[in-house]
Enzyme design. Structure first.
Site, PDB file in Angstrom:
ATOM      1  CG  ASP A   1      -2.790  10.978   7.760  1.00 21.91           C
ATOM      2  OD1 ASP A   1      -2.380   9.950   7.182  1.00 21.91           O
ATOM      3  OD2 ASP A   1      -2.022  11.866   8.177  1.00 21.91           O
TER       4      ASP A   1
ATOM      5  CG  ASP B   1       1.490  10.274   4.130  1.00 17.52           C
ATOM      6  OD1 ASP B   1       2.020  11.326   4.524  1.00 17.52           O
ATOM      7  OD2 ASP B   1       0.733   9.590   4.845  1.00 17.52           O
TER       8      ASP B   1
ATOM      9  CG  HIS C   1      -1.268   5.513   5.014  1.00 16.55           C
ATOM     10  ND1 HIS C   1      -2.205   5.554   6.027  1.00 16.55           N
ATOM     11  CD2 HIS C   1      -0.842   6.795   4.847  1.00 16.55           C
ATOM     12  CE1 HIS C   1      -2.335   6.798   6.465  1.00 16.55           C
ATOM     13  NE2 HIS C   1      -1.521   7.574   5.756  1.00 16.55           N
TER      14      HIS C   1
ATOM     15  CD  GLN D   1      -2.315   1.938  18.343  1.00 12.63           C
ATOM     16  OE1 GLN D   1      -3.376   2.283  17.839  1.00 12.63           O
ATOM     17  NE2 GLN D   1      -1.146   2.409  17.931  1.00 12.63           N
TER      18      GLN D   1
ATOM     19  CG  HIS E   1       3.652   7.057   6.577  1.00 12.15           C
ATOM     20  ND1 HIS E   1       4.297   6.901   7.779  1.00 12.15           N
ATOM     21  CD2 HIS E   1       2.581   7.864   6.825  1.00 12.15           C
ATOM     22  CE1 HIS E   1       3.658   7.586   8.715  1.00 12.15           C
ATOM     23  NE2 HIS E   1       2.607   8.175   8.165  1.00 12.15           N
ATOM     24  CG  ASN E   2       2.522   0.904   2.745  1.00 12.66           C
ATOM     25  OD1 ASN E   2       1.295   1.052   2.675  1.00 12.66           O
ATOM     26  ND2 ASN E   2       3.081   0.097   3.635  1.00 12.66           N
TER      27      ASN E   2
END
Length: 254
Positions: free
Chosen positions: A160, A48, A11, A212, A7-8
């Site tokens: 997202d 985010d 992203h 996944q 979540h940087n």
């Protein structure tokens, strides 16, 4: 944005680029207003903000300051409210207010759209959002403001979690990044003495492929099918999700 595995800022930019693809290549510009398209692009960049690499559950069960605030205020969307607060703070600075050219009415619509879309990214709202959109799909109309809001929320959420729609090599890199972030949270949970879910437990030796496959089957297939059903220009998203699912299955088989 912080220097966390998933979540940087990368992203955020990836989500923004994906929104751009949905709008222009996916023809969402034919359904949404120009302002709504602009708001989605900005929302993707801020959705985010200041994510710590720790999910809402972590903040609530460890009684972090944000978790305590959320519990006291009765809103469990810990991070999403935090992202919104920071976005508003940034946008209130004239030097970074990209809504500054809007009149009062449109500015209110822009902020409302941004806030609604960021809050919609809370996975706890996933089923509710999907159900509302699915009910509206048979009569979906661009002349209906509520329908356009549903679409904006769905599209933001789709961007997202869009890693599963990307070419497999790209999708796999994002899967590895989010898995490492989960493990780092699990490490912190163990240190705090709280329960750790298996998918966050580094010592559980979970297979990336199986994780996944589970995420795609339980969340993504139904979600992107709903989007592709409503918008022909986004049919490729579900096709890519299904293709990636088969690739992950083949990795398990080998």
């Amino acid at each position: 944005y912080r220097n966390v595995p998933y979540h940087n800022f990368f992203h955020a930019v990836d989500a923004c680029q994906t929104i751009r693809t949905f709008i222009f290549d996916g023809k969402l510009q034919d359904f949404l207003t120009e302002l709504e398209c602009f708001v989605l692009l900005i929302t993707a960049l801020v959705h985010d903000l200041d994510h710590m690499g720790l999910n809402n559950s972590f903040h609530l069960k460890t009684d972090s300051p944000l978790g305590i605030l959320s519990s006291a205020s009765g809103n469990n969307s810990v991070l999403e409210v935090h992202h919104c607060n920071l976005a508003i703070e940034i946008l209130e600075d004239p030097k970074s207010n990209v809504f500054i050219g809007l009149d009062a009415g449109n500015a209110k619509l822009a902020y409302r759209g941004l806030i609604d879309c960021v809050l919609a990214t809370d996975m706890a709202r996933h089923n509710e959002l999907l159900e509302d959109f699915t009910k509206a799909t048979p009569t979906l109309s661009k002349d209906n403001a509520e329908h356009r809001t549903f679409a904006m929320k769905m599209v933001m959420k789709a961007a997202d979690i869009s890693n599963v729609t990307k070419p497999f090599a790209v999708s796999k890199k994002w899967a590895m990044a989010v898995t490492e972030e989960f493990y780092q949270q699990g490490d912190k949970e163990k240190a705090s003495g709280v329960d750790v879910l298996p998918m966050f437990d580094r010592s559980a030796n979970n297979e990336l492929a199986k994780g996944q496959i589970g995420f795609i089957n339980f969340i993504c297939i139904k979600y992107f099918t709903a989007i592709a059903t409503a918008f022909d220009g986004l049919q490729w998203t579900i096709e890519n999700v299904q293709s990636n699912l088969e690739r992950w299955k083949s990795e398990v088989a080998h």
